[in-house]
Design an enzyme around this catalytic site. Structure first.
Site, PDB file in Angstrom:
ATOM      1  N   ASP A   1      -1.200 -17.165  11.173  1.00 38.95           N
ATOM      2  CA  ASP A   1      -1.978 -18.023  13.258  1.00 38.95           C
ATOM      3  C   ASP A   1      -2.729 -18.688  13.307  1.00 38.95           C
ATOM      4  O   ASP A   1      -3.516 -17.883  13.211  1.00 38.95           O
ATOM      5  CB  ASP A   1      -0.676 -16.801  13.350  1.00 38.95           C
ATOM      6  CG  ASP A   1      -0.488 -17.470  14.901  1.00 38.95           C
ATOM      7  OD1 ASP A   1      -0.832 -18.614  15.023  1.00 38.95           O
ATOM      8  OD2 ASP A   1      -0.327 -16.591  15.830  1.00 38.95           O
TER       9      ASP A   1
ATOM     10  N   HIS B   1      -8.508 -20.146  -8.908  1.00 38.42           N
ATOM     11  CA  HIS B   1      -8.054 -18.654  -9.979  1.00 38.42           C
ATOM     12  C   HIS B   1      -9.121 -17.193 -10.249  1.00 38.42           C
ATOM     13  O   HIS B   1      -8.781 -16.451  -9.697  1.00 38.42           O
ATOM     14  CB  HIS B   1      -6.859 -18.990 -11.194  1.00 38.42           C
ATOM     15  CG  HIS B   1      -5.437 -17.556 -11.099  1.00 38.42           C
ATOM     16  ND1 HIS B   1      -6.207 -16.521 -11.052  1.00 38.42           N
ATOM     17  CD2 HIS B   1      -4.144 -17.600 -10.966  1.00 38.42           C
ATOM     18  CE1 HIS B   1      -4.750 -15.667 -10.703  1.00 38.42           C
ATOM     19  NE2 HIS B   1      -4.046 -16.469 -10.939  1.00 38.42           N
TER      20      HIS B   1
END
Length: 443
Positions: free
Chosen positions: A390, A151
């Site tokens: 993708d 993070h």
């Protein structure tokens, strides 16, 4: 069952800058650990998948070279990013499970197997900032890409483009100039400011109370809302807004208020309605600062905010617009002045002590939530390009959080079909079914 086949270390395929990267206060507050998420693809067996992913990953790391670095501690007690190009861990795995074994892919011990593991007991200088796992499902039914991201490295607004651009390179395409990340975080090195009485930092104090073991247990469930159901919620929230001259509430405000109201109703079925309750969430500050940050700013650009004080009885007895207005007040609180005030004072001794503890090999003890309050921690990724990841197999059929949390928490994401919204809810196991009933009953 998931079996690890091999682990690879992937580094940038060209020399990259090695100067240390300054981390802003926004990078250093809150969660110091990794965030686990995963993508699931319906894809035929692709024997060259690993090789193509490794090649494109080494290429994308040239542009995003901080991802291949490591955290380290400065003399002042702050973290900085050592751009040493040590690399990203890419794990190859396979499972005998099928899609059906995972149900709707709600966070559980099973989905946790789809992301890599990180050992926080080792020196923080040795822990990769990103770990990735490619898992092949039984019979070539599909693939999963699980990610663990530090993070302090970056927020979701930064990491979504990283994954999407990685996918683009994997497909054999090149990045456009506007897809190159902006890496200089000194834009958030704001001059010291003093909080004015009108700009107060959020109060977020758990209500300590004794709880039976059963009450402490949390589980996760996935709730899907169609576009029509979202519109119905907005209509309920905006029932009196137009007549009172209030700007129409957004879908985020309406959905967040609905989650809050259903949770309050479920809790008061077992307890009194006098418990104080708050909703806390982070707001993207890229466009809220004056001047604004570049949209492709890579790092954490978040400000924490929290709803005004109230109790669950007020949330329940009033119409949905009451809770929605409180969500809006928390959003509107995040102004340029508020952001500068928060960032200039928030990195205090307590946070520096937490950072030092992390570097002393106690990271596994940090950020353990207390499940005994009536608050909700909310995350919204609405509007993010989640399903543009993708890799040549088409868009993912699912994206979500992998790990369960032991606190009342909700994540609002766009649905995979592009038609509605998916809400992942972490809630008391004994009350989850009631929450589900209330959630859809209200619609």
């Amino acid at each position: 069952m998931v079996t690890i086949v091999a682990s690879h270390n992937v580094t940038p395929n060209e020399p990259t800058p090695n100067d240390p990267l300054w981390l802003s206060d926004s990078d250093q507050i809150g969660n110091l650990r990794h965030v686990s998420c995963f993508y699931v693809y319906k894809a035929k067996h692709d024997k060259n998948a690993l090789e193509r992913l490794m090649k494109s990953l080494s290429k994308i790391l040239v542009h995003y070279y901080p991802v291949a670095g490591r955290l380290r501690l400065t003399e002042s007690g702050r973290m900085e990013l050592n751009c040493n190009a040590k690399g990203v861990t890419l794990v190859e795995a396979e499972t005998t499970n099928t899609f059906a074994d995972y149900g709707d892919f709600s966070p559980s011990l099973f989905t946790e197997e789809l992301v890599p593991k990180v050992d926080y007991t080792q020196p923080i200088e040795d822990i990769p900032l990103m770990l990735i796992q490619l898992t092949t499902f039984d019979g070539g039914e599909g693939l999963a890409i699980g990610t663990l991201t530090s993070h302090p490295l970056a927020d979701a607004t930064s990491m979504m483009p990283f994954v999407n651009n990685w996918g683009k390179l994997t497909r054999g395409e090149e990045l456009e100039p506007n897809e190159i990340p902006f890496l200089d975080r000194t834009l958030l090195k704001l001059p010291p400011q003093h909080s004015s009485p009108s700009v107060k930092l959020p109060e977020w104090k758990p209500v300590q109370q004794a709880q039976e073991q059963e009450q402490r247990k949390r589980s996760a469930a996935l709730f899907k809302l169609s576009a029509k159901q979202v519109e119905r919620l907005k209509e309920k929230a905006n029932d009196k807004a137009s007549s009172e001259g209030v700007r129409p509430f957004s879908r985020f405000e309406a959905i967040a208020a609905h989650i809050w109201r259903c949770a309050s109703k479920a809790r008061t079925s077992a307890e009194s309605s006098n418990h104080p309750t708050l909703v806390r969430f982070s707001v993207d500050i890229r466009k809220r600062l004056n001047p604004p940050l570049p949209q492709n700013y890579f790092g954490n650009a978040l400000a924490k905010t929290v709803t005004p004080k109230c109790n669950e009885g007020e949330i329940i007895s009033n119409p949905l617009s009451y809770a929605t207005q409180k969500i809006r007040e928390a959003v509107y609180m995040v102004t340029d002045e508020y952001i500068r005030s928060q960032l200039s004072v928030i990195l205090g001794q307590e946070q520096l002590d937490s950072i030092r503890a992390f570097f002393m090999g106690q990271g596994h003890l940090l950020n353990v939530p207390y499940a005994g309050n009536h608050n909700i921690l909310l995350t919204s990724w609405l509007g993010m390009p989640i399903y543009e990841a993708d890799f040549g197999w088409g868009k993912p059929m699912h994206y979500g959080l992998a790990s369960a949390f032991q606190e009342d928490r909700a994540a609002i994401l766009p649905s995979s079909d592009g038609d509605g919204v998916a809400v992942t809810m972490f809630f008391q196991t004994v009350l989850m079914q009631l929450f589900k009933t209330l959630f859809y009953e209200e619609l």
